[in-house]
Motif scaffolding. Sequence first.
Motif, mmCIF file in Angstrom:
data_model
loop_
_atom_site.group_PDB
_atom_site.id
_atom_site.type_symbol
_atom_site.label_atom_id
_atom_site.label_comp_id
_atom_site.label_asym_id
_atom_site.label_seq_id
_atom_site.Cartn_x
_atom_site.Cartn_y
_atom_site.Cartn_z
ATOM 1 N N ALA A 292 0.862 -1.099 -0.040
ATOM 2 C CA ALA A 292 0.028 -0.003 0.130
ATOM 3 C C ALA A 292 0.791 1.505 0.052
ATOM 4 C CB ALA A 292 -0.960 0.112 1.266
ATOM 5 N N ALA A 293 1.999 1.234 0.732
ATOM 6 C CA ALA A 293 2.886 2.282 0.764
ATOM 7 C C ALA A 293 3.491 2.427 -0.581
ATOM 8 C CB ALA A 293 3.861 2.400 1.945
ATOM 9 N N ILE A 294 3.860 1.405 -1.100
ATOM 10 C CA ILE A 294 4.724 1.551 -2.331
ATOM 11 C C ILE A 294 3.817 2.000 -3.491
ATOM 12 C CG2 ILE A 294 5.670 0.108 -4.464
ATOM 13 C CD1 ILE A 294 6.518 -1.707 -1.955
ATOM 14 N N VAL A 295 2.447 1.561 -3.554
ATOM 15 C CA VAL A 295 1.776 2.042 -4.521
ATOM 16 C C VAL A 295 1.353 3.720 -4.351
ATOM 17 C CG1 VAL A 295 -0.778 1.746 -5.140
ATOM 18 C CG2 VAL A 295 0.285 -0.127 -4.822
ATOM 19 N N GLU A 296 1.095 4.181 -3.313
ATOM 20 C CA GLU A 296 0.967 5.499 -3.033
ATOM 21 C C GLU A 296 2.159 6.289 -3.235
ATOM 22 O OE1 GLU A 296 -1.538 7.195 0.091
ATOM 23 O OE2 GLU A 296 -2.695 5.317 0.329
ATOM 24 N N PHE A 297 3.614 5.511 -2.923
ATOM 25 C CA PHE A 297 4.586 6.546 -3.309
ATOM 26 C C PHE A 297 4.854 6.651 -4.903
ATOM 27 C CE2 PHE A 297 8.908 5.733 -4.657
ATOM 28 C CZ PHE A 297 9.746 6.883 -4.303
ATOM 29 N N LEU A 298 4.386 5.633 -5.573
ATOM 30 C CA LEU A 298 4.601 5.647 -7.037
ATOM 31 C C LEU A 298 3.601 6.467 -7.632
ATOM 32 C CD1 LEU A 298 4.867 1.644 -7.600
ATOM 33 C CD2 LEU A 298 6.863 3.607 -8.218
ATOM 34 N N ASP A 299 2.344 6.679 -7.121
ATOM 35 C CA ASP A 299 1.241 7.450 -7.645
ATOM 36 C C ASP A 299 1.814 8.927 -7.097
ATOM 37 O OD1 ASP A 299 -1.148 7.851 -8.895
ATOM 38 O OD2 ASP A 299 -1.840 8.871 -6.963
ATOM 39 N N GLU A 300 2.294 9.164 -6.180
ATOM 40 C CA GLU A 300 2.533 10.537 -5.697
ATOM 41 C C GLU A 300 4.082 11.044 -6.590
ATOM 42 O OE1 GLU A 300 3.124 10.590 -1.513
ATOM 43 O OE2 GLU A 300 0.858 10.305 -1.329
ATOM 44 N N THR A 301 4.705 10.279 -7.022
ATOM 45 C CA THR A 301 6.127 10.589 -7.744
ATOM 46 C C THR A 301 6.007 10.474 -9.239
ATOM 47 O OG1 THR A 301 6.794 8.345 -7.398
ATOM 48 C CG2 THR A 301 7.459 10.108 -5.545
ATOM 49 N N HIS A 302 5.069 9.972 -9.901
ATOM 50 C CA HIS A 302 4.757 9.592 -11.262
ATOM 51 C C HIS A 302 3.391 10.132 -11.701
ATOM 52 C CE1 HIS A 302 8.205 7.084 -9.921
ATOM 53 N NE2 HIS A 302 8.679 7.321 -11.089
ATOM 54 N N PRO A 303 2.990 11.440 -11.941
ATOM 55 C CA PRO A 303 2.044 11.870 -12.302
ATOM 56 C C PRO A 303 1.648 11.186 -13.675
ATOM 57 C CG PRO A 303 3.560 13.371 -12.380
ATOM 58 C CD PRO A 303 4.133 12.277 -12.017
ATOM 59 N N PRO A 304 0.188 11.370 -14.097
ATOM 60 C CA PRO A 304 -0.980 11.768 -13.399
ATOM 61 C C PRO A 304 -1.309 10.923 -12.148
ATOM 62 C CG PRO A 304 -1.494 10.955 -15.293
ATOM 63 C CD PRO A 304 -0.264 10.917 -15.208
ATOM 64 N N PRO A 305 -2.228 11.474 -11.174
ATOM 65 C CA PRO A 305 -2.334 10.611 -9.890
ATOM 66 C C PRO A 305 -3.516 9.720 -10.436
ATOM 67 C CG PRO A 305 -3.142 12.959 -9.842
ATOM 68 C CD PRO A 305 -2.167 13.017 -11.095
ATOM 69 N N VAL A 306 -3.503 8.651 -9.688
ATOM 70 C CA VAL A 306 -4.567 7.531 -9.690
ATOM 71 C C VAL A 306 -5.473 7.712 -8.506
ATOM 72 C CG1 VAL A 306 -5.201 5.115 -9.603
ATOM 73 C CG2 VAL A 306 -3.373 5.861 -11.228
ATOM 74 N N ILE A 307 -4.748 8.137 -7.352
ATOM 75 C CA ILE A 307 -5.182 8.117 -6.186
ATOM 76 C C ILE A 307 -6.258 9.428 -6.097
ATOM 77 C CG2 ILE A 307 -5.205 8.303 -3.625
ATOM 78 C CD1 ILE A 307 -2.687 6.769 -4.262
ATOM 79 N N PRO A 308 -7.415 9.703 -5.739
ATOM 80 C CA PRO A 308 -8.151 10.958 -5.624
ATOM 81 C C PRO A 308 -7.524 12.134 -4.469
ATOM 82 C CG PRO A 308 -9.783 8.955 -5.554
ATOM 83 C CD PRO A 308 -8.469 8.435 -5.340
#
Length: 218
Positions: free
Chosen positions: A65-81
């Motif tokens: 879960a931490a890895i997925v959120e890190f990847l989303d925050e460091t590689h736009p566009p975001p997947v997480i709302p």
Amino acid sequence: MQLELISHALCPFVHRACIMLREKGVEYTRRDVDLENKPEWFLALSPRGKVPVLVADGAPLFESAAIVEFLDETHPPPVIPTEPFTRARQRAWVEVASDLLMAQYRVYIAATQADFEAAAKAATAALARYDEALNKGDLASDEFKLVEVATAPAMYRFALLEARTGWAFWPAGSKVEAWARRLASRPSVTSSVAEDFPDRFMKFLTEKGSYMATVRPS
């Protein structure tokens, strides 16, 4: 950013991280470890002794879960709302997805009919929660965001189990079946496992003495 994913070929939590990497189109290397004989270098990176571990520019990050959120925050566009309530609900469904994966694991390691029937009942009930959420509109049938990244590994395995063993755990024609099949066939999901994954997965079931690997549904 240089990324290395420490993984295991059959782990669904590794599959989560790989799906996000594929969705982002990020270059990375992958190194599998033997979880039955964990090397010291791996234990030094993973405080819980589990995969996945993402090494980003030499710094390790553990927990899918931490890895997925890190990847989303460091590689736009975001997947997480970004809206707080919507984001919080997505994160809450990640925990439901983890419960589903554990229920699924109990299904395919069940060695006796009684154990299998109990595990299958729990897995079916977990899938019913998704069906209810899809019918109520709490989950969207056409999105691919954090919930879908977290849940897709389980749905991929349910679809594989049905194809290889004949056992199905979702109601035929239900919204959750349609949703699950869409997730299971998404390119980022199918390309995140090795080509021989189905055969290796079935070998794992056989070696575990899985009831469903030897008994066909009536």
